[in-house]
Design a protein around this motif. Sequence first.
Motif, PDB file in Angstrom:
ATOM      1  N   GLY A 162       0.585  -1.225  -0.097  1.00 23.65           N
ATOM      2  CA  GLY A 162       0.016   0.078  -0.008  1.00 23.65           C
ATOM      3  C   GLY A 162       0.920   1.194  -0.238  1.00 23.65           C
ATOM      4  N   ARG A 163       1.998   1.204   0.840  1.00 22.34           N
ATOM      5  CA  ARG A 163       2.801   2.441   0.619  1.00 22.34           C
ATOM      6  C   ARG A 163       3.573   2.471  -0.573  1.00 22.34           C
ATOM      7  N   GLN A 164       3.450   1.595  -1.612  1.00 27.59           N
ATOM      8  CA  GLN A 164       4.118   1.780  -2.623  1.00 27.59           C
ATOM      9  C   GLN A 164       2.887   2.138  -3.674  1.00 27.59           C
ATOM     10  N   GLY A 165       1.593   2.513  -3.275  1.00 28.92           N
ATOM     11  CA  GLY A 165       0.545   2.521  -4.061  1.00 28.92           C
ATOM     12  C   GLY A 165      -0.147   1.377  -4.694  1.00 28.92           C
ATOM     13  N   VAL A 166       0.267   0.328  -4.190  1.00 32.29           N
ATOM     14  CA  VAL A 166      -0.391  -0.995  -4.812  1.00 32.29           C
ATOM     15  C   VAL A 166      -1.591  -1.511  -3.816  1.00 32.29           C
ATOM     16  N   PHE A 167      -2.677  -1.932  -4.413  1.00 31.10           N
ATOM     17  CA  PHE A 167      -3.697  -2.327  -3.687  1.00 31.10           C
ATOM     18  C   PHE A 167      -4.357  -3.429  -3.911  1.00 31.10           C
ATOM     19  N   ALA A 168      -3.793  -4.122  -5.065  1.00 30.62           N
ATOM     20  CA  ALA A 168      -4.567  -5.268  -5.784  1.00 30.62           C
ATOM     21  C   ALA A 168      -3.359  -6.073  -6.196  1.00 30.62           C
ATOM     22  N   VAL A 169      -3.626  -7.336  -6.541  1.00 30.97           N
ATOM     23  CA  VAL A 169      -2.849  -8.150  -7.193  1.00 30.97           C
ATOM     24  C   VAL A 169      -3.582  -8.543  -8.542  1.00 30.97           C
ATOM     25  N   LEU A 170      -2.909  -8.549  -9.725  1.00 26.12           N
ATOM     26  CA  LEU A 170      -3.539  -9.093 -10.943  1.00 26.12           C
ATOM     27  C   LEU A 170      -2.801 -10.500 -11.147  1.00 26.12           C
ATOM     28  N   SER A 171      -3.822 -11.463 -10.862  1.00 21.75           N
ATOM     29  CA  SER A 171      -3.203 -12.671 -11.112  1.00 21.75           C
ATOM     30  C   SER A 171      -3.569 -13.507 -12.415  1.00 21.75           C
ATOM     31  N   VAL A 172      -2.365 -13.801 -13.361  1.00 20.75           N
ATOM     32  CA  VAL A 172      -2.845 -14.196 -14.440  1.00 20.75           C
ATOM     33  C   VAL A 172      -2.421 -15.747 -14.615  1.00 20.75           C
ATOM     34  N   ARG A 173      -3.608 -16.399 -15.065  1.00 21.47           N
ATOM     35  CA  ARG A 173      -3.486 -17.996 -14.960  1.00 21.47           C
ATOM     36  C   ARG A 173      -2.439 -18.469 -15.988  1.00 21.47           C
ATOM     37  N   THR A 174      -2.220 -19.684 -15.499  1.00 22.73           N
ATOM     38  CA  THR A 174      -0.923 -20.332 -16.320  1.00 22.73           C
ATOM     39  C   THR A 174      -1.574 -20.202 -17.849  1.00 22.73           C
ATOM     40  N   GLY A 175      -0.403 -19.920 -18.673  1.00 24.51           N
ATOM     41  CA  GLY A 175      -0.795 -20.239 -20.285  1.00 24.51           C
ATOM     42  C   GLY A 175      -1.070 -19.045 -20.774  1.00 24.51           C
ATOM     43  N   SER A 176      -1.660 -17.817 -20.071  1.00 25.04           N
ATOM     44  CA  SER A 176      -2.084 -16.659 -20.572  1.00 25.04           C
ATOM     45  C   SER A 176      -0.832 -15.861 -20.487  1.00 25.04           C
ATOM     46  N   THR A 177      -0.702 -15.365 -21.867  1.00 21.63           N
ATOM     47  CA  THR A 177       0.805 -14.443 -21.798  1.00 21.63           C
ATOM     48  C   THR A 177       0.100 -13.132 -21.905  1.00 21.63           C
ATOM     49  N   PRO A 178       0.790 -12.019 -21.588  1.00 24.67           N
ATOM     50  CA  PRO A 178       0.449 -10.651 -21.779  1.00 24.67           C
ATOM     51  C   PRO A 178       0.732 -10.289 -23.197  1.00 24.67           C
ATOM     52  N   LEU A 179      -0.072  -9.470 -23.937  1.00 22.93           N
ATOM     53  CA  LEU A 179       0.166  -9.138 -25.133  1.00 22.93           C
ATOM     54  C   LEU A 179       0.824  -7.642 -25.102  1.00 22.93           C
ATOM     55  N   VAL A 180       2.047  -7.626 -25.705  1.00 20.65           N
ATOM     56  CA  VAL A 180       2.812  -6.228 -25.648  1.00 20.65           C
ATOM     57  C   VAL A 180       2.557  -5.481 -27.140  1.00 20.65           C
ATOM     58  N   ASN A 181       1.828  -4.504 -26.634  1.00 20.20           N
ATOM     59  CA  ASN A 181       1.400  -3.656 -27.856  1.00 20.20           C
ATOM     60  C   ASN A 181       2.436  -2.589 -28.115  1.00 20.20           C
ATOM     61  N   GLU A 182       3.609  -2.270 -27.230  1.00 22.65           N
ATOM     62  CA  GLU A 182       4.114  -0.969 -27.533  1.00 22.65           C
ATOM     63  C   GLU A 182       5.644  -1.581 -26.648  1.00 22.65           C
TER      64      GLU A 182
END
Lengths: 244, 847
Positions: free
Chosen positions: B168-188
């Motif tokens: 929270g001190r770093q401004g992070v209030f949630a975790v975004l959990s990505v399931r196995t096999g799902s890859t982020p799509l890099v746009n830029e």
Amino acid sequence: MQIHPIFQHILEFLIPSSCAYCRSPVNGTGIPRFCGQCWADFARINGPVCPRCGKPFGSPEALIHSPGHECASCRRDPPQYDQALAAGLFEGPLREAIHLYKYRPLSALGRPLATWMAGQVAFDAKPDIVMPVPLHRKRLRSRGFNQALLLAHGISKKFDLTLCYDNLVRIRPTRPQVELTGAERTANVKGAFSLLRPTEVKSRGILLIDDVLTTGATMSECSRVLKEAGSGSVVALTLARTAE
Amino acid sequence: MPTPLMLTALAFLAGIVLASAFLYFPWTALTILFLASSAAAWSFRQDRLALRTISLLSATVLCAAGLTVHAVTYLPEDHYTRTIALDGTLRRTTGTVVSPLERERGRTAFLLAVSSIDGRSTTGTVRVVLKEEQPSIGYGDRAEIEGKFYPVRGYRNPGGFDYPAYLGRQGVFAVLSVRTGSTPLVNEQGSGLFRTMQDWRERIRQALLRSTSGQGSAVLQAMILGEEGGLTNDLRDIFLSAGATHILSISGSHLGLVAVFCFWLAKGLFFLLPERFYHRLTIVVDPRKAAALLAVVPIVFYALLAGGQQATIRSLIMLIAGFTALLLDREHAMFQALAIAGLIILVPDPQAAFDISFQLSFLSVAAILFVVNTASAVAPAAVTWRERVKRDAFLMLAVSLAATIATAPLVAYYFNRLSLWGILSNMIIVPFAGFLVVPLGLLSGVLSLVLGSLPFPGLNQWAGDAFVALTSFFAGLPGATAAYPAPGAVFAVAYTGLILSAAWFIRRRLLSAARPFEHPAGPSVKARVVALASFSLLVLSLVLPLLRNNGDRLVFLDVGQGDCCLLETSEGKRILIDGGGAVDNRFDVGQKVVAPFLGNRNIGTIDLAVLSHPHPDHMNGLASLLRTVAVREVWTSGQDLAVEGYEDLRKTAEERGTILRAVDAGHTRSWGRTAIEVLHPGRGFDRAGRRAYEAENNRSLVIRVSINNRRLLFPGDIHKEAERFLARTNPDLRSDLLKIPHHGSKSSSTDGFIAAVRPSIAVMSVGAGNPYRQPSNEVVDRYLGSGIRLYRTDQDGAVLVSLDKGGLSVIPWDALILRRIRPGEPGSWFHGELENWKRLWIRREAT
């Protein structure tokens, strides 16, 4: 490196520094670790001095009747240089300044000290070459700079003289003169100096520069080397000298 | 004498602390502010303080307080915490990667600055966790990620590390959990300096991985690149025991020593110049200053290469402030430089003051500066090399000692462990790392960028291994570490007063001995009064806990998904039933959750530990705990011991002299009024279940503890088969408290079993959002329907039970966590503050 006065004031506010001598705040003098008052209070040499070695005489009337009167030690054991000049006495704030400059070591004091020194002396005959008393490599390595060189550089600029710092060299390490007594000092520096290019000094007037003169043993030994190479007159100028 | 700048920095810090107190105890904070203002007004009237100073300080305090309240409470309209529910719905998020990748076995985590969620423009920073180790994503990339948002979860135990608050001190209030096999799509693709450094870092890491191996390699990666993923728990343990944990994360000592190393190097290189040029140089600039300026370049590079983590950047700021003071011939003003660094760090991020890295580095640097400053004022000039070596060795010892003493309460607070050898080990380990391992590795790493592979692989491997061996040596010394409880507020105040007055006293003594004319040795009445007062307070803070109620108490620790329960009897016996543990053993529950709790309770010895059955969520924590806590005896069922991980526990037990005892139904042990019986598995139990894990669960040890006519039942993970058998073989199963079997799963807690036990209190040890979907709603209803008070560690955090004369009283730790007031509603302040004081009061009793 010269800092603009405005920044000096900001710097003094953020990181104030106190005078090394009187501990009062330094206010934008531009001189590291010294307040304007103490800097102005550097002990000048007033009154008669020995025309040879520059030692102040105890009595104010010492030279009235015989202007060329040399002190006892110069008469007994004449030094090799022709004349020794000192800008100030090695005491009070000047002594503190030289200590900081040499032993901290605070190289930034070199420029203001040289400027002050240049303001205190005048020459009868203008010398040709300015030479700092050299350091041995070992001492140079630990201190980082030759304190006499920075002074010599300031003097050469002020009087528009040729600066030469690579001819006269120290060929063997010596113990610091401060640890020794008078007789030991002479022995300590004996044969410690040499000229790499003796011909360059032939018949030239030399101004030797060092920080402090006590017995004059170092200066005398340097002068001996210079004279042996056939130099003209040798004047030894120091920032300060002891009264005794 | 403190300068305006130092006072400003202290005032800023005071403002931060005051504002943080305000958010929990508003009226108290305002009262303190009022009293402080009155004191200032009074000192102005008495001509003790100049109006200028008072205005400067008040403005600073208020400014800091305002910044802090804003930083802590302000979230924009379109922040994700205000636009979406953190309920695990699958969402499509776009954003920019704003941190280096944090890699572990089979996992990568990073921070993402969100720009939109499900097509709606959103702000906020979220911690993304991917289930792969080499994702094709990097710093600065704009990416589209499909995953689920969850609130940040920590382990809520008394004295435990507050992970949600940390993020929270770093401004992070949630975790975004990505399931196995799902890859982020890099746009830029990301670009710029940071990205380049990140790419270099990865290339150096690969080069290190190819050319070095084992623990040495892991240590090199951690110390050169800030990649801590390769550090095993064992390895971390070695460093903790040697008192050198700090060396594993890149901080001030690394940057500082690398800077010193480069400074020497540059100075030496200058000196190699032909004498003529060297002299020429000295006329223009002091070679030492030039070298200092040059030394800044590699440490900036190093800090960026190491990922530019907050802690590293803060150390860099401190170092650059120090170097600047040196360059400006103000080496006497290091404390001012420290104050400037503090302000540079705190003004944009006031919450940094509560970060462990900030606190530890500032305290240790302040202590070191104090020692160096005093030493340079009093040390006689050393002429011969022998004198120099003596002086330097003495200085190093003093520095190490001062840093250790200054940080000891903080270290005890955060780690509950202090290494007594740390003072000595750091004198050797830190220079070894800073002058050899890191410069060598850094240079090889940079060269590997050009050469394509790591030069001097053998030398690097040797350096890494030797470093580990050196640390192991210190870790292996007898009595290397001891567990300490987190110091209380009274202790902290007393300790601070004591070391400050002692430091002042010693400084005066040394100064007056070295320069009697400048520093006459007058009577230091003030220092003596402070020292005496602090000492009495210290004694008081150590005696007070002894007067506390030492009744029988039971704690169900929040170990996530798993079981762990500690019983402390009034006779002083400690019985641990299971030790929790992560299924994949990635997170060391034993060392990170259970051990700190034990340390805080000042428990160094466990008289009896029961391993109900050798499943990871009961066993892994216990196995790791055995390494650092003296456990006299461990009971197991003696069955199913071929499972993975048990061998580890057995070996540790053997090394540490822990007795491993296989027990079954009928085995008992009693201490005074406390009796412990094993009820299960008994002879004749064979209906264990079809699947292996069911059978293993069913063969759990079932323990009944009787204290003062109160009965507590711990049935491990048994299923209905064992429940039935248990009810049949034990006609009287009645208990006052039941640990609900198998985390509240549907396969257990049959009506018959509940009816047989008839507890008034039931506690369920279960992790929030676990993949087994435990507890079953049906089971929860079954308990609640029978009028049983139900507590669950996923909602309540640790469950604290005390067995007083009156009976069992239960307090969920969650109810004792301080709640922030709503600054916008002054009407609610009083109530909020009162509740928080009550929580503190109950805490004192319950923990």
